[in-house]
Every structure is written in structure tokens, then in C-alpha cells.
Scaffold this motif. Structure first.
Motif, PDB file in Angstrom:
ATOM      1  N   ARG A  73      56.872  26.394 -29.042  1.00 59.89           N
ATOM      2  CA  ARG A  73      56.003  25.470 -29.020  1.00 59.89           C
ATOM      3  C   ARG A  73      54.605  25.977 -28.878  1.00 59.89           C
ATOM      4  NH1 ARG A  73      56.743  20.389 -25.183  1.00 59.89           N
ATOM      5  NH2 ARG A  73      58.789  20.192 -26.196  1.00 59.89           N
ATOM      6  N   VAL A  74      53.561  25.622 -29.706  1.00 62.39           N
ATOM      7  CA  VAL A  74      52.202  26.316 -29.493  1.00 62.39           C
ATOM      8  C   VAL A  74      51.487  25.568 -28.262  1.00 62.39           C
ATOM      9  CG1 VAL A  74      49.825  26.537 -30.519  1.00 62.39           C
ATOM     10  CG2 VAL A  74      52.133  26.875 -31.959  1.00 62.39           C
ATOM     11  N   VAL A  75      51.256  24.425 -28.249  1.00 65.35           N
ATOM     12  CA  VAL A  75      50.626  23.726 -26.954  1.00 65.35           C
ATOM     13  C   VAL A  75      51.444  22.869 -26.144  1.00 65.35           C
ATOM     14  CG1 VAL A  75      48.990  21.719 -26.414  1.00 65.35           C
ATOM     15  CG2 VAL A  75      48.621  23.180 -28.736  1.00 65.35           C
ATOM     16  N   THR A  76      51.476  23.347 -24.992  1.00 64.29           N
ATOM     17  CA  THR A  76      52.383  22.994 -23.823  1.00 64.29           C
ATOM     18  C   THR A  76      51.599  22.108 -22.880  1.00 64.29           C
ATOM     19  OG1 THR A  76      51.923  25.010 -22.526  1.00 64.29           O
ATOM     20  CG2 THR A  76      54.071  24.812 -23.915  1.00 64.29           C
ATOM     21  N   ASP A  77      50.211  22.339 -23.164  1.00 62.36           N
ATOM     22  CA  ASP A  77      49.386  21.413 -22.338  1.00 62.36           C
ATOM     23  C   ASP A  77      47.994  21.331 -22.877  1.00 62.36           C
ATOM     24  OD1 ASP A  77      47.362  20.304 -20.442  1.00 62.36           O
ATOM     25  OD2 ASP A  77      47.606  22.023 -19.036  1.00 62.36           O
ATOM     26  N   VAL A  78      47.722  20.055 -23.646  1.00 59.20           N
ATOM     27  CA  VAL A  78      46.691  19.578 -24.434  1.00 59.20           C
ATOM     28  C   VAL A  78      45.478  20.102 -23.805  1.00 59.20           C
ATOM     29  CG1 VAL A  78      46.398  17.157 -23.868  1.00 59.20           C
ATOM     30  CG2 VAL A  78      45.805  18.201 -26.043  1.00 59.20           C
ATOM     31  N   CYS A  79      45.482  20.037 -22.656  1.00 60.09           N
ATOM     32  CA  CYS A  79      44.074  20.433 -21.763  1.00 60.09           C
ATOM     33  C   CYS A  79      43.849  22.055 -22.050  1.00 60.09           C
ATOM     34  CB  CYS A  79      44.195  19.962 -20.408  1.00 60.09           C
ATOM     35  SG  CYS A  79      44.058  18.030 -20.325  1.00 60.09           S
ATOM     36  N   ALA A  80      44.660  22.626 -22.283  1.00 59.06           N
ATOM     37  CA  ALA A  80      44.690  24.040 -22.569  1.00 59.06           C
ATOM     38  C   ALA A  80      44.830  24.430 -23.896  1.00 59.06           C
ATOM     39  CB  ALA A  80      45.610  24.887 -21.525  1.00 59.06           C
ATOM     40  N   TRP A  81      44.646  23.693 -24.818  1.00 59.54           N
ATOM     41  CA  TRP A  81      44.689  24.188 -26.383  1.00 59.54           C
ATOM     42  C   TRP A  81      43.775  24.941 -26.754  1.00 59.54           C
ATOM     43  CZ3 TRP A  81      40.966  23.783 -29.955  1.00 59.54           C
ATOM     44  CH2 TRP A  81      40.080  22.980 -29.940  1.00 59.54           C
ATOM     45  N   ARG A  82      42.574  25.191 -26.260  1.00 58.99           N
ATOM     46  CA  ARG A  82      41.579  26.084 -26.653  1.00 58.99           C
ATOM     47  C   ARG A  82      42.432  27.540 -26.283  1.00 58.99           C
ATOM     48  NH1 ARG A  82      39.175  21.933 -24.768  1.00 58.99           N
ATOM     49  NH2 ARG A  82      37.476  20.842 -25.898  1.00 58.99           N
TER      50      ARG A  82
END
Length: 330
Positions: free
Chosen positions: A73-82
Motif C-alpha cells: 500500500r502506498v499511503v498508510t496515513d493520509v496525513c503523511a501522503w506528501r
């Protein structure tokens, strides 16, 4: 006899088609996945797309499916997507695009639309990155981050559009983004408007501002509550309209002066390993007869490409539609 392109335009504009538009016949599809790494396809059965998403091929299933175990999975925390998302750069690679440009040059634009096919769409890109359940939760819990991530996706869509416009020079756009299940949309209409109306107006408006005549949006799902937004976005044809939960005749009567509807022939019922000619013919007959309109409606499999999951189904459907044309346009 009208060309395939002319017949489609007569159909969707409420004119005088001389036969049913037969599935995707009016569209010469040009598909492109620049920057994706396909080196694993032959050995591991998956590719890594331009965003770093792992897309797996599953035996007996059409298309690719995102791999959403935590390892992939690419994004495990949307707040850290950057920090987690690899936002693609410039897709303008002449070595990739020039063969596609050469193919587009061979297409008779009087006979067919040269049609750029773009997939996945904005919503699908979100759940490919984040996983579907997490994505739906994120709309509620982290709306600002979702808006920011959508903005990045729109930026990529526009860079990709520039490459298509430069090399393919499309007359039409086929854009894939499933917005629901068979029984419901993934988001309420109000939430859909909040997150997706303006981004899609930006993308579809960009293509139209640069000479693209038609926008075809694929979503093989329940979606009749989203039709007003499709119209506002600039969609000319909603492809994938399933007839089991969408009232196609009612949609044509209410919205047909602004948008056409393509589908009605249920892929899930006939695109299967043990399909029969009689089943195909019965489903095509049911779909066309139940809609009862020769304009604003294009009979086709609801699935989103000019092919079927199992050999021969698409061609059998096309043959059955031709037979219906002989009857209904005699």
C-alpha cells in the motif's frame, strides 16, 4: 449510410441515426500508461504504475487490481501522503508517445473518433493509493488532506492531457472512474459535489478547451443521482449505465437533451466462461427493448472498454445489436 462517427453524433444529439450505435464502434481507442514500470508483468503478474501503486493481474479477471496489503500500500496515513506518494513528473517522453501518435495518424477521423483512453480516474486513483475503506473514511476525517491529494491528481491529469493533446490529438476522451456499486454511489451526492465536481470540471474543461469534441465517462454502477454533476462537468456520454438499478428510459426523458447514455447490456450476466449465443441475444433484446429509444442511448456491454473478459462475448453482442438494427431501422 452514415459513418460510425456521424451515426453516433446523430444518436446523441437526437437526430436521425440510420442504425443503433454499436458499442464502441465509433471510437478508435488509444490507451497509454507512461512512466509505469511493467518489468514485473511477465514474471510476477503485476506492474508498478506511475504513482507507485502495485497493480496485480488476477487469473480469469479483466484488468488489474491494486495490491493493498500493508507491504504494497502506498499511503498508510493520509496525513503523511506528501512523504509517501511518488507524484509523477512530466509524461512527455517522445519515445513512448511517438508510436501512439503514428497509430492515431492511421485512423480515418471521418469514420471514427480518435479517442484517448485515460484510467484510472480521480476517485479510483485515491483508493488505489489509500485502499478503498480508508479512502472513504478519509473523506470524513481528513477532508483538507483529501482535497490536497486530489489537487495533485488533477495536476497529473492535466500533464497527461498535454501529452495526449500533443501526440494523439484526440477528438474524444474516454475517462474511467467508477463512482459506485451496483446499488449505490460510494459518496452521497453532496459529498461527491464537494470533492469531485470542480476537479472534473477542470480536467474535462481542459480537454474541451483544446479541441476535444466529446467526453465519455465510464462508471458501470448505480449513478443516476450523479447525472446532474456529470452534465455540469461536461460529460457528453455516460458509459457503463447498468439497467438493473438505473432507470435508463427515465434518465433519457429527463436528461437526454444534455447527455447520452451508453450501456444497458449487463456484462455481469453474459460475460462469463460458459456464455451462450442465445443468452447474449436475449440480453441484447431485453436491453434495447426495455429502453425503447433510438436516440440518446447507445447499447453496449456495461464494462469499460471495447472488449470482453471472455473470448467472443463482445463480438457476439455486436452481432446481436446489428440484427436489432435490421429489425428496428427497417
Amino acid at each position: 449510410m452514415l459513418t460510425k462517427r456521424q451515426n453516433l453524433l446523430e444518436c446523441i444529439h437526437g437526430g436521425n441515426p440510420d442504425r443503433y450505435v454499436n458499442q464502441y464502434e465509433a471510437f478508435a481507442m488509444v490507451m497509454a500508461s507512461p512512466l509505469s514500470d511493467r518489468s514485473h508483468l511477465s514474471t510476477d503478474g503485476y506492474l508498478i504504475d506511475a504513482w507507485g501503486c502495485y497493480q496485480q493481474r488476477i487469473e480469469g479477471q479483466p484488468g488489474f487490481f491494486p495490491m493493498h496489503d500493508l507491504q504494497h500500500r502506498v499511503v498508510t496515513d493520509v496525513c503523511a501522503w506528501r512523504d509517501q506518494v511518488k507524484v509523477p513528473g512530466n509524461p512527455d517522453d517522445p519515445a513512448f508517445w511517438e508510436p501512439l501518435a503514428a497509430r492515431a495518424e492511421t485512423i480515418d477521423r471521418n469514420e471514427q473518433f480518435v479517442c484517448s483512453a485515460v484510467m484510472p480516474g480521480i476517485f479510483e486513483r485515491l483508493h488505489h493509493l489509500c485502499e478503498i475503506t480508508e479512502t472513504l473514511v478519509n473523506f470524513y476525517e481528513e477532508p483538507e488532506e483529501m482535497h490536497a491529494l486530489i489537487d495533485e491528481i488533477v495536476g497529473w491529469e492535466l500533464r497527461l492531457a498535454d501529452a495526449h493533446l500533443k501526440y494523439v490529438k484526440p477528438d474524444a476522451l474516454f475517462h474511467h472512474d467508477d463512482w459506485g456499486t451496483q446499488i449505490s454511489t460510494f459518496l452521497s451526492p453532496e459529498m461527491f459535489e464537494e470533492f469531485f465536481l470542480e476537479p472534473y470540471k477542470t480536467v474535462y474543461g481542459y480537454y474541451k478547451d483544446h479541441g476535444v469534441e466529446l467526453v465519455v465517462h465510464h462508471s458501470d454502477s448505480f449513478g443516476e443521482t450523479l447525472v446532474p454533476y456529470m452534465i455540469d462537468m461536461g460529460v457528453d456520454i455516460w458509459q457503463g449505465v447498468i439497467s438493473s438499478t438505473n432507470d435508463i428510459p427515465k434518465l433519457i426523458e429527463r436528461y437526454g437533451h444534455e447527455i447520452a447514455f451508453m450501456g444497458g447490456i449487463e456484462t455481469q450476466l453474459i460475460d462469463k466462461p460458459d456464455w451462450t449465443q442465445s443468452e447474449v441475444e436475449a440480453e441484447v433484446e431485453r436491453a434495447i427493448t426495455s429502453v425503447g429509444h433510438k436516440t440518446r442511448f447507445i447499447p453496449s456491454l456495461t464494462s469499460g472498454l471495447d472488449a470482453s473478459g471472455y473470448p467472443g462475448v463482445y463480438e457476439a453482442v455486436s452481432a446481436a445489436i446489428d440484427e436489432m438494427s435490421k429489425r428496428d431501422f427497417a
